[in-house]
Design a protein around this motif. Structure first.
Motif, PDB file in Angstrom:
ATOM      1  N   ASP A   8       1.358 -33.235 -17.047  1.00 25.03           N
ATOM      2  CA  ASP A   8       2.061 -32.110 -17.652  1.00 25.03           C
ATOM      3  C   ASP A   8       3.561 -32.245 -17.387  1.00 25.03           C
ATOM      4  O   ASP A   8       3.988 -32.985 -16.487  1.00 25.03           O
ATOM      5  N   SER A   9       4.360 -31.510 -18.144  1.00 25.84           N
ATOM      6  CA  SER A   9       5.806 -31.517 -17.895  1.00 25.84           C
ATOM      7  C   SER A   9       6.101 -30.883 -16.540  1.00 25.84           C
ATOM      8  O   SER A   9       5.382 -29.996 -16.082  1.00 25.84           O
ATOM      9  N   GLY A 271      -1.030 -34.563 -13.452  1.00 26.98           N
ATOM     10  CA  GLY A 271      -0.093 -33.921 -12.538  1.00 26.98           C
ATOM     11  C   GLY A 271       0.555 -32.695 -13.141  1.00 26.98           C
ATOM     12  O   GLY A 271       0.459 -32.434 -14.342  1.00 26.98           O
ATOM     13  N   GLU A 272       1.217 -31.930 -12.270  1.00 28.37           N
ATOM     14  CA  GLU A 272       1.953 -30.733 -12.674  1.00 28.37           C
ATOM     15  C   GLU A 272       2.965 -30.416 -11.581  1.00 28.37           C
ATOM     16  O   GLU A 272       2.959 -31.037 -10.510  1.00 28.37           O
ATOM     17  N   GLY A 273       3.812 -29.443 -11.847  1.00 24.75           N
ATOM     18  CA  GLY A 273       4.867 -29.114 -10.895  1.00 24.75           C
ATOM     19  C   GLY A 273       4.351 -28.624  -9.561  1.00 24.75           C
ATOM     20  O   GLY A 273       4.799 -29.057  -8.496  1.00 24.75           O
ATOM     21  N   SER A 274       3.397 -27.690  -9.607  1.00 22.06           N
ATOM     22  CA  SER A 274       2.849 -27.110  -8.387  1.00 22.06           C
ATOM     23  C   SER A 274       1.345 -26.983  -8.536  1.00 22.06           C
ATOM     24  O   SER A 274       0.854 -26.431  -9.529  1.00 22.06           O
ATOM     25  N   LYS A 283      -5.999 -24.355 -15.301  1.00 21.31           N
ATOM     26  CA  LYS A 283      -4.738 -24.974 -15.686  1.00 21.31           C
ATOM     27  C   LYS A 283      -4.967 -26.413 -16.153  1.00 21.31           C
ATOM     28  O   LYS A 283      -6.060 -26.961 -16.039  1.00 21.31           O
ATOM     29  N   LEU A 284      -3.928 -27.018 -16.644  1.00 21.30           N
ATOM     30  CA  LEU A 284      -4.033 -28.305 -17.331  1.00 21.30           C
ATOM     31  C   LEU A 284      -4.790 -29.387 -16.549  1.00 21.30           C
ATOM     32  O   LEU A 284      -5.675 -30.047 -17.110  1.00 21.30           O
ATOM     33  N   ALA A 301       1.495 -33.717  -7.710  1.00 18.05           N
ATOM     34  CA  ALA A 301       2.286 -32.511  -7.953  1.00 18.05           C
ATOM     35  C   ALA A 301       3.531 -32.507  -7.076  1.00 18.05           C
ATOM     36  O   ALA A 301       3.588 -33.179  -6.044  1.00 18.05           O
ATOM     37  N   GLY A 302       4.514 -31.738  -7.510  1.00 19.29           N
ATOM     38  CA  GLY A 302       5.738 -31.615  -6.723  1.00 19.29           C
ATOM     39  C   GLY A 302       5.534 -30.782  -5.483  1.00 19.29           C
ATOM     40  O   GLY A 302       6.262 -30.925  -4.492  1.00 19.29           O
TER      41      GLY A 302
END
Length: 355
Positions: A8-9, A271-274, A283-284, A301-302
């Motif tokens: 994901d973005s 992956g994703e931001g959090s 979620k994605l 993830a971040g």
């Protein structure tokens, strides 16, 4: 080795296309003969139109619309034959405002209505609407006003003929109702700049709008899944446009035949931001996991919390790409994110290969 990358973005940092490329380059740096397949993804927010454009082709249409504060901006949507894909964050997104400009009492979804109008005028009969990343909490009243302004000769929604043969699908994983303690205002408005007093007002306004709408139509969709999405914009599509609500990531993965892509893969990297327990709520990355069958799925993830719960859900590896102590400002710099994402993609690919 075949590796499928579907990340994901990282909002405000890297698009899905950019993140995928970074991870793919990382894998290829240690496994140059690997077959790395990149699948741009989005569950309805930022990058939704781009992901569908890659998946199904079509033409990107660019038009002038109003942003959440009614300023003129350029926005785009995807058109392919009689099908259109709209990303509401293009016109009504939080990313369009600075933190000081966030004001859900006045932010409007009018620009999203303008995107719908333009798509229908270009012949769209089926419109998919991604409901992520909104700056608004107006229950979709702004969007409906744009439709009335464009077409209602008598000034009312009921005499709009142009929408009668148009089918809408809203893409959202939000289960919340329109109003109440689990509704759009109480759950989502604070992150859009609402104070506790504003939240109570916004919730009361949405409740009143739903009561009047139910009296008019004879049915009430304010409790349906998706109604609380995008500050209640989901409700307006459900109640007024008879939209169908679908999972955004499931829609996209079905269109790209993701299950076929991964069936002979050795590894999937998402992956994703959090990533946390909310990730498990649909979620994605959970969509990627569901569609990957028995192929190991690595989640990057971040920021990571509830790591054990994520592993128990079925992810083969759950890795935080950022080192301890890094500031959010530093982590959000694109060049920094690229460096750490590449390192982590290399790490998970090696971990899985060495099993």
């Amino acid at each position: 080795m075949k590796v499928v990358v579907a990340i994901d973005s990282f909002k405000g940092c890297l698009t899905s296309v950019e993140a995928n490329q970074v991870a793919a380059d990382g894998v290829l740096s240690v496994y140059p003969d690997a077959d790395v397949v990149q699948v741009p993804v989005s569950d309805g927010g930022e990058g939704f139109v781009e992901a569908f454009h890659v998946a199904m082709g079509g033409e990107l249409q660019q038009i002038i619309v109003r942003d959440p504060l009614m300023r003129r901006i350029q926005a785009r949507y995807l058109l392919r034959g009689e099908e259109a894909v709209i990303e509401i964050s293009q016109a009504s997104g939080l990313m369009l405002l600075t933190s000081e400009e966030r004001h859900p009492m006045i932010a409007t979804s009018y620009g999203t209505g303008q995107l719908v109008v333009d798509a229908v005028r270009h012949g769209a009969k089926h419109i998919i609407v991604g409901l992520g990343g909104s700056a608004t909490s107006d229950a979709g009243m702004g969007m409906l006003k744009a439709l009335v302004d464009a077409w209602a000769k008598q000034g009312t929604f009921d005499d709009i003929k142009e929408l009668r043969n148009v089918h809408f699908t809203i893409a959202s994983d939000v289960k919340n109702p329109l109003y109440g303690e689990n509704g759009a205002a109480y759950v989502f408005a604070p992150q859009k700049g609402a104070t506790p007093t504003m939240v109570r007002y916004l919730d009361a306004r949405a409740r009143k709008f739903a009561e009047l709408s139910a009296k008019h139509f004879g049915y009430d969709y304010s409790e349906k899944e998706g109604a609380g999405a995008a500050g209640g914009l989901g409700y307006a599509f459900l109640q007024y446009l008879n939209a169908e609500c679908r999972s955004g990531i499931d829609l996209l993965l079905n269109i790209v035949h993701f299950s076929e892509i991964v069936k002979d893969a050795d590894l999937v990297i998402t992956g994703e931001g959090s990533a946390d327990r909310q990730t498990l709520m649909g979620k994605l990355p959970m969509g990627i996991l569901r569609h990957s069958g028995n192929v190991p799925v690595c989640l990057i993830a971040g920021r990571i919390s509830d790591r054990e719960h994520l592993l128990k859900a079925g992810f083969a590896h759950v890795e935080c790409m950022n080192p301890p102590g890094i500031t959010l400002e530093e982590a959000m710099r694109p060049e920094v994110a690229r460096q750490y994402l590449s390192r982590t993609a290399i790490k998970v690919s090696v971990l899985e290969t060495d099993k």
